[in-house]
Write an enzyme that holds these catalytic residues in place. Structure first.
Site, PDB file in Angstrom:
ATOM      1  N   GLN A  12       0.859  -1.189   0.000  1.00 28.84           N
ATOM      2  CA  GLN A  12       0.000   0.000   0.000  1.00 28.84           C
ATOM      3  C   GLN A  12       0.891   1.234   0.000  1.00 28.84           C
ATOM      4  OE1 GLN A  12      -2.775   0.345   3.298  1.00 28.84           O
ATOM      5  NE2 GLN A  12      -3.868   2.022   2.310  1.00 28.84           N
ATOM      6  N   SER A  13       0.698   2.099  -0.993  1.00 31.72           N
ATOM      7  CA  SER A  13       1.510   3.309  -1.085  1.00 31.72           C
ATOM      8  C   SER A  13       0.684   4.579  -0.911  1.00 31.72           C
ATOM      9  CB  SER A  13       2.266   3.348  -2.419  1.00 31.72           C
ATOM     10  OG  SER A  13       1.366   3.313  -3.506  1.00 31.72           O
TER      11      SER A  13
ATOM     12  N   HIS B 222      -8.503   1.743  -1.183  1.00 27.55           N
ATOM     13  CA  HIS B 222      -8.838   1.614  -2.599  1.00 27.55           C
ATOM     14  C   HIS B 222      -8.664   0.166  -3.024  1.00 27.55           C
ATOM     15  CE1 HIS B 222      -4.510   2.433  -2.420  1.00 27.55           C
ATOM     16  NE2 HIS B 222      -4.389   1.784  -3.587  1.00 27.55           N
TER      17      HIS B 222
END
Length: 125
Positions: free
Chosen positions: A105-106, A111
């Site tokens: 996850q960045s 999302h």
């Protein structure tokens, strides 16, 4: 109390890329929008269809969303299905949630990645 959790959350939202996209302050190729969600094409697609579906309200990850707003979680998943059907991959697609930096996850605004249009191997990653 100054500098508390509310201040930290406001700072996170102010700096959040996806909050900027939801607010239409940052451009994106939007492919769907509901009262609770926004769907847009990934700028670095990993498959012919690679759409991100996010909630309009800021939640850090899918676990946080599930705990806070089951209705928004259901709306997000319905939008994933609609996106896949609209892109012609409704019979074969993958929905991926990365939770935490260690899982890739960045952007820390929940999302889902809707992926399809080519064979997707297993296991992923």
């Amino acid at each position: 109390m100054a500098g508390g959790r509310a201040d930290d959350e406001e700072a996170a939202v102010a700096d959040c890329l996806f909050c900027g996209i939801v607010a239409k302050e940052i451009p994106a190729t939007v492919v769907g929008e509901t009262d609770l969600t926004l769907a847009f094409r990934d700028i670095n697609p990993q498959a012919p269809t690679h759409v991100l579906v996010t909630t309009k309200a800021h939640h850090e990850d899918v676990g946080s969303l599930a705990s806070a707003d089951a209705e928004a979680l259901a709306a997000l998943l319905r939008e994933c299905r609609r996106v896949a059907e609209a892109d012609g991959i409704g019979d074969a697609y993958r929905v991926v949630f990365n939770t935490g930096a260690g899982a890739g996850q960045s952007v820390f605004h929940v999302h889902a990645h809707v992926l399809g249009g080519r064979g997707l191997g297993w296991p992923p990653g």
